[in-house]
Scaffold this motif. Structure first.
Motif: not given
Length: 501
Positions: A385, A405, A425, A429, A431, A433-438, A441
């Protein structure tokens, strides 16, 4: 002074539930503390019966909310409950409470006299569940009104430096029995290393009710005994640890302590949660920590304090292992060797010529992995990032770099034959896959990629689950952790992990 005892805190709702818990953990404990404030109201009337139900000495505790407990009925009711629990002493001592915990501002002469008459020792306690206590030795001296009382101080540290102060002050506290501990996650070393604090006991809680006292930072009795070998620790024990922040979970103590057991070494390895490097090094001085495994976020910054380091540390620019010597701290990087061994096992191949690799992240682990990929002859692109951090690593090995990104999707697809995920990341977790943990994504797996995630908790991370569902080969970071841990073990001890003496 004798070795610290292990006290099991009981937070069950009934006496029989608590008695069953004591019997379940009997071989791991020495004392049980009955937390009457956790009992159902009708059960509180019969606490006098409890000592006869269990095979260990018992502490009677009725903790107020202001001191971290649940008792809300007022001081008159609490006083009467203490009196009811201490009355009608049995002829057999084991059927009576062996200890009673009175706070330092709770002075009822009739209760104190009854305890003394029945041979029940008074623990005179002070708790601050929100703040640290600095004048620990002075407070203990003041609370110890008679030679029969055991002063106790438990506090909530704000930083590791508050725990360091506890260890510093406790070094000279050898004249009488006392109980001291720091609560919360920061205070865990004070529970494991209670012998260094000359503490009379250390508190543990069973897994069955662990959630009820998790804010106190208790450890379960099986882990304390089997992982940290608490009963074998003494003044000759050499102490090592893993430093990091937030360091919510780590398997390093299991690896190192198992090695110490195999090789019959009088050592212990503990987690040390430190917000700064200075805090960790000060604690090392106060608690006599001989060496640290270093994890996020310190792997790069730790280089500034080293007086000597190996070739890998210098080439990579990150260090994950330090040991104290006469002139200061010396460093090693075992991440590179640990990753390479695990990675080669995963790939089944030691060469990466003409292979393109996507390295996700640009921290200390990514630096070590980029070093290995270069050594194996591979080409890579560093995705991060913060592009400047990716560029710094990439330029060292003439790799590509790109921003992490969706705008870099085309570049990622070019390098996606092997994807190595090096960020935190996905850690812990459960949960999807989502933007906060993958971290990728936005990438759609084709099923031909090989995905190596250095995270190992959970066993299948969100990115791994998504890749596996698409048909990809996946691997987590557990073997990397183990292999780099074996290298650390050899650095700390001079002995190969798998070779018994």
């Amino acid at each position: 002074m004798t070795k610290p005892l292990i006290c099991l805190t009981l937070a069950g709702k009934t006496l029989h539930e608590n008695a069953a818990i004591v019997n379940r953990y009997r071989r791991y404990i020495d004392i049980a503390e009955l937390r009457v404030d956790y009992l159902d109201e009708e059960e509180q009337l019969y606490v006098r019966r409890f000592p006869a139900l269990v095979p260990v000495p018992c502490i009677l505790t009725i903790r107020r909310i202001s001191d971290g407990g649940l008792f809300t009925s007022g001081e008159i009711s609490r006083t009467l409950l203490f009196a009811r629990a201490l009355a009608f002493s049995a002829q057999e001592d084991q059927k009576n409470f062996a200890y009673v915990d009175f706070e330092d501002d709770f002075h009822i002469p009739s209760l104190q006299d009854a305890a003394l008459a029945f041979g029940i020792r008074i623990i005179r306690s002070f708790h601050d569940i929100h703040n640290p206590v600095y004048n620990i030795k002075q407070r203990c001296d003041e609370m110890r009104q008679t030679g029969f009382e055991i002063p106790k101080i438990a506090f909530m540290p704000k930083t590791l430096s508050d725990v360091s102060n506890l260890f510093y002050q406790a070094k000279t506290m050898t004249a009488y029995e006392h109980i001291v501990c720091a609560m919360g996650a920061l205070g865990l070393p004070s529970r494991i290393l209670a012998h260094k604090l000359h503490s009379y006991l250390t508190y543990v809680s069973p897994e069955e009710t662990h959630a009820d006292v998790v804010h106190l930072g208790h450890i379960d009795p099986i882990t304390l005994n089997d992982v940290y070998r608490f009963r074998s620790l003494d003044d000759e024990t050499e102490t090592f640890g893993v430093m990091g922040w937030p360091l919510v979970k780590t398997r390093s103590p299991e690896i190192h302590n198992a090695g110490y057991t195999t090789h019959r070494m009088n050592r212990v390895f503990i987690p040390v949660r430190a917000q700064t490097i200075d805090d960790a090094l000060t604690f090392a001085a106060r608690a006599d920590i001989r060496g640290y495994a270093v994890t996020v976020p310190f792997k790069e910054k730790i280089n500034s304090i080293l007086v000597n380091s190996d070739m890998e540390t210098q080439a990579i620019g990150a260090c994950n292992t330090i040991m104290r010597c006469d002139s200061g701290w010396i460093g090693r990087n075992t991440d590179a060797k640990g990753f390479q061994q695990a990675f080669v096992e995963f790939l089944g191949n030691q060469k990466l010529r003409r292979k393109k690799v996507a390295i996700i992240g640009a921290g200390g682990a990514a630096r070590a992995i980029a070093y290995v990929i270069h050594q194996m002859g591979g080409g890579a692109c560093i995705f991060n990032r913060t592009v400047s951090a990716a560029k710094k690593i990439a330029q060292q090995y003439k790799f590509k770099y790109a921003e992490l990104n969706e705008n870099s999707l085309a570049v990622l697809e070019t390098y996606a034959a092997i994807i190595i995920q090096t960020t935190s990341l996905g850690m812990n977790s459960m949960e999807s896959s989502n933007e906060q943990n993958d971290p990728i994504y936005f990438y759609h797996f084709k099923g031909t990629e090989k995905v190596f995630d250095i995270v190992y908790v959970p066993e299948i991370t969100p990115i791994m689950a998504r890749a596996k569902e698409a048909g990809c080969d996946v691997c987590n970071g557990l073997k990397m952790l183990q292999y780099q841990g074996y290298e650390q073990f050899k650095f700390f001890t001079g002995v190969d992990y798998a070779v018994a003496n």
